[in-house]
Design an enzyme around this catalytic site. Structure first.
Site, mmCIF file in Angstrom:
data_model
loop_
_atom_site.group_PDB
_atom_site.id
_atom_site.type_symbol
_atom_site.label_atom_id
_atom_site.label_comp_id
_atom_site.label_asym_id
_atom_site.label_seq_id
_atom_site.Cartn_x
_atom_site.Cartn_y
_atom_site.Cartn_z
ATOM 1 N N ARG A 172 21.164 38.488 43.792
ATOM 2 C CA ARG A 172 20.158 39.308 44.477
ATOM 3 C C ARG A 172 18.803 38.603 44.518
ATOM 4 N NH1 ARG A 172 21.060 44.119 40.287
ATOM 5 N NH2 ARG A 172 23.138 43.184 40.393
ATOM 6 N N GLU A 192 22.021 37.077 39.394
ATOM 7 C CA GLU A 192 21.254 36.021 40.060
ATOM 8 C C GLU A 192 21.317 36.102 41.586
ATOM 9 O OE1 GLU A 192 24.277 35.706 39.079
ATOM 10 O OE2 GLU A 192 25.170 34.843 40.874
ATOM 11 N N ASP A 215 31.558 31.761 43.985
ATOM 12 C CA ASP A 215 30.425 32.677 44.105
ATOM 13 C C ASP A 215 29.511 32.302 45.280
ATOM 14 O OD1 ASP A 215 29.251 35.020 43.210
ATOM 15 O OD2 ASP A 215 27.970 34.029 41.728
ATOM 16 N N LYS A 248 28.361 34.463 30.855
ATOM 17 C CA LYS A 248 29.587 35.223 31.056
ATOM 18 C C LYS A 248 30.623 34.861 29.999
ATOM 19 C CE LYS A 248 29.455 35.486 36.141
ATOM 20 N NZ LYS A 248 29.423 36.953 36.265
ATOM 21 N N ASP A 290 22.473 37.043 34.718
ATOM 22 C CA ASP A 290 23.735 37.021 35.472
ATOM 23 C C ASP A 290 23.617 37.799 36.793
ATOM 24 O OD1 ASP A 290 26.321 36.407 36.058
ATOM 25 O OD2 ASP A 290 27.222 37.820 34.633
HETATM 26 N N1 BES Z 1 28.903 36.698 40.919
HETATM 27 C C1 BES Z 1 28.861 37.855 40.102
HETATM 28 C C2 BES Z 1 29.696 39.008 40.664
HETATM 29 C C3 BES Z 1 31.176 38.765 40.807
HETATM 30 C C4 BES Z 1 32.047 39.166 39.802
HETATM 31 C C5 BES Z 1 31.697 38.203 41.948
HETATM 32 C C6 BES Z 1 33.400 38.958 39.948
HETATM 33 C C7 BES Z 1 33.061 38.011 42.090
HETATM 34 C C8 BES Z 1 33.916 38.384 41.092
HETATM 35 C C9 BES Z 1 27.410 38.328 39.974
HETATM 36 O O1 BES Z 1 26.463 37.326 40.007
HETATM 37 C C10 BES Z 1 27.284 39.024 38.678
HETATM 38 O O2 BES Z 1 27.448 38.380 37.685
HETATM 39 N N2 BES Z 1 26.980 40.324 38.701
HETATM 40 C C11 BES Z 1 26.813 41.089 37.522
HETATM 41 C C12 BES Z 1 25.567 41.904 37.679
HETATM 42 C C13 BES Z 1 25.112 42.588 36.413
HETATM 43 C C14 BES Z 1 24.672 41.555 35.396
HETATM 44 C C15 BES Z 1 23.982 43.533 36.725
HETATM 45 C C16 BES Z 1 28.028 41.993 37.387
HETATM 46 O O3 BES Z 1 28.557 42.461 38.383
HETATM 47 O O4 BES Z 1 28.467 42.179 36.257
HETATM 48 ZN ZN ZN Z 2 26.963 35.602 41.010
HETATM 49 MN MN MN Z 3 26.104 36.486 38.112
#
Ligand code: BES
Ligand code: ZN
Ligand code: MN
Length: 508
Positions: free
Chosen positions: A358, A356, A295, A284, A354
């Site tokens: 799911r 992860e 998270d 990220k 990222d």
């Molecule tokens: N933990 C994040 C989602 C998140 C973002 C939670 C902001 C709280 C605040 C999750 O693991 C993630 O990184 N999701 C990605 C998925 C993508 C790579 C398909 C996302 O939402 O960008």
């Molecule tokens: Zn996450």
């Molecule tokens: Mn993630």
């Protein structure tokens, strides 16, 4: 961690000192107990209201310091708007606002649980019902929560050696105390969840998270901790692939509360417990990454809920399962393109490391359905940024294969103020997960509909058509905006919603 707050109920007595909080409607009308308490200060309040253009609108307030005719040091008048429009969740908010009127250094505060006219479900006039007074108290308690464990220097306004005492003045003290008892245990669960979310990831890594759940044993909850070896044996390679790049091993925790009939199928609650999410190899950007210590808000909610259910000896069988991992990029980390075999036997091509959460849920959900054959499964996860784009921070996204559960959660959400908005599932989205190399990819490969494709992925791991709900709480699990009932960060979102769902529909 609660601010030292002693919360109690008492009769409508005018306090001799400290802060007095009363409510008025948008016609500047007071309940009879409040009007009586104001006595000769009534004229002063009217003059101050005029000068400050305070009209009693919802959310507005008026402060009078050392008001003539009263001996209290401060009188706060909080507007409620139209009394007939108030619902349960508004009383929580009012309780939070009322507590906000007590400067930290003040020892005594008295909040009059009294209204002009009748609120929904309320008495014909004046005093709030016991339930409403108890909601007021709950709101005050949640507002008082602080997470200051790591602040070594006391703030100037925090010189209170003594505890502050807040009394909710109410018509039926015994009934209000009784109504508050159930809310008090829910509040314990919420504060536990908030503590877990607020803890930094150098303190709360998977093993430590698991250790903290052991405290539930005192309440009669059976707690099992699965280490890497145990999860390997179960074939949980989707979960293990996420944690393999971290110096901290993953853990799964299973918590069981048996308050119901012996052979009743349990309700299952499953939480995403990513103690820190760097994104892994698909790392990220730096800005805001510190939020990813939260998270694990889904898992925190599950632990808080199990606490609440056990503490009030809920007449229900419930299991809580959390998958705790840290998503880190090191030499052993999972790569995009890797293929893992989940516990279900289905193979997954990793696209973006990222995504992860799911992967963690895939194995834990599969395990939950197979082992417990639950009445339903509800998972909570800070799963996608896409759900924040869609719904902001007001609603959690709800995905489900069951209309009845959807309806019940909708009603519990309206009642508690922890709102859920149903989102679609559809084979057309599911198709986006097709992979050239494995049974599926684990992302849709497009930002469009990102919260939905995540839910579609999870659905593939719901065994035996178990009734299932996925709540994407990325927007609600922590909240930097701060609200009337939360001045910390971790919100404890979901504990009240699910506690209410259980109480209203599943306890006999
Ligand atoms: N933990 C994040 C989602 C998140 C973002 C939670 C902001 C709280 C605040 C999750 O693991 C993630 O990184 N999701 C990605 C998925 C993508 C790579 C398909 C996302 O939402 O960008
Ligand atoms: Zn996450
Ligand atoms: Mn993630």
């Amino acid at each position: 961690m609660t601010d030292a707050l002693k919360l109690g109920f008492g009769p409508f007595n005018v306090p001799a000192k400290g802060v007095l909080v009363v409510f008025c409607d948008d016609g500047l009308r007071f309940g009879s107990a409040s009007a009586k308490a104001l006595g000769s200060a009534t004229g002063l309040v009217a003059r101050a209201a005029k000068a400050e253009r305070f009209t009693g609108k919802s959310g507005a307030s008026l402060d009078l310091i050392m008001p003539e005719g009263l001996t209290v040091s401060r009188l706060a008048v909080i507007g409620v708007g139209k009394v007939a429009e108030l619902t349960a969740k508004d009383f929580l908010k009012l309780g939070g606002m009322a507590l906000g009127k007590l400067p930290a250094a003040a020892t005594d505060g008295t909040i009059f649980a009294d209204l002009p006219g009748a609120a929904k479900g309320g008495a014909k006039s004046g005093p709030m019902t016991a339930e409403q007074a108890a909601d007021l108290a709950l709101g005050a308690r949640l507002r008082a929560y602080k997470f200051d464990r790591y602040k070594t220097k006391k703030k100037d306004d925090d010189t209170t050696a003594a505890r502050r005492t807040v009394t909710i003045a109410t018509a039926d003290v015994t009934a209000a105390r009784k109504a508050f008892a159930a809310r008090d245990t829910t509040a314990d669960g919420i504060e536990l969840a908030r503590d877990l979310v607020n803890e930094p990831a150098n303190v709360l890594y998977p093993d430590e998270f698991a250790r903290r759940t052991l405290a539930l044993k005192k309440l009669g909850v059976a707690v099992e901790v699965f280490d890497v070896k145990a999860m390997k044996k179960l074939g949980m390679n989707a979960l293990l692939g996420v944690s393999q790049g971290s110096a901290h091993d993953g853990r799964m925790v299973v918590m069981r509360w048996n308050g119901g009939k012996k052979n009743d199928a349990p309700l299952a609650f499953i939480g995403k417990g990513v103690c820190f999410d760097t994104g892994g190899i698909s790392i990220k950007p730096a800005a805001g990454m510190e939020d990813m210590k939260g998270d694990m808000a889904g898992a925190a909610c599950v632990v808080g809920l199990m606490h609440a259910l056990a503490a009030r000896k809920a007449k229900v069988n419930a299991v809580g399962l959390i998958g705790c991992v840290e998503n880190m990029p090191d030499g052993n980390a999972q790569r995009p393109g890797d293929i893992v075999k989940s516990m279900s036997g289905q193979t997954i091509e990793i696209i973006n490391t990222d995504a992860e959460g799911r992967l963690v849920l895939a194995d834990v959900l599969w395990y939950a359905a197979k082992r417990f054959k639950p009445k339903f499964m509800i998972d909570l996860a800070t799963l996608t940024g896409a759900i924040i784009v869609a719904l902001g921070q007001e609603y959690a996204g709800m995905f489900t294969n069951n209309d009845e559960l959807s309806h019940r959660l909708h009603l519990s959400g309206e009642a508690t103020g922890e709102l859920v908005w149903r989102m679609p599932l559809n084979p057309a989205y599911d198709k986006m997960l097709d992979s050239k190399f494995a049974d599926m990819k684990h992302t849709g490969g497009s930002r469009w509909g990102g919260a939905i494709t995540a839910a579609q992925f999870i659905q593939r791991f719901v065994a035996d058509k178990t009734p299932w709900v996925h709540l994407d709480i990325a927007g609600t699990g922590f909240d930097s905006r701060l609200t009337d009932i939360n001045k910390s960060w971790g919100s404890g979102w979901g504990v009240r919603l699910l506690d209410k769902l259980v109480a209203d529909y599943y306890e006999k």
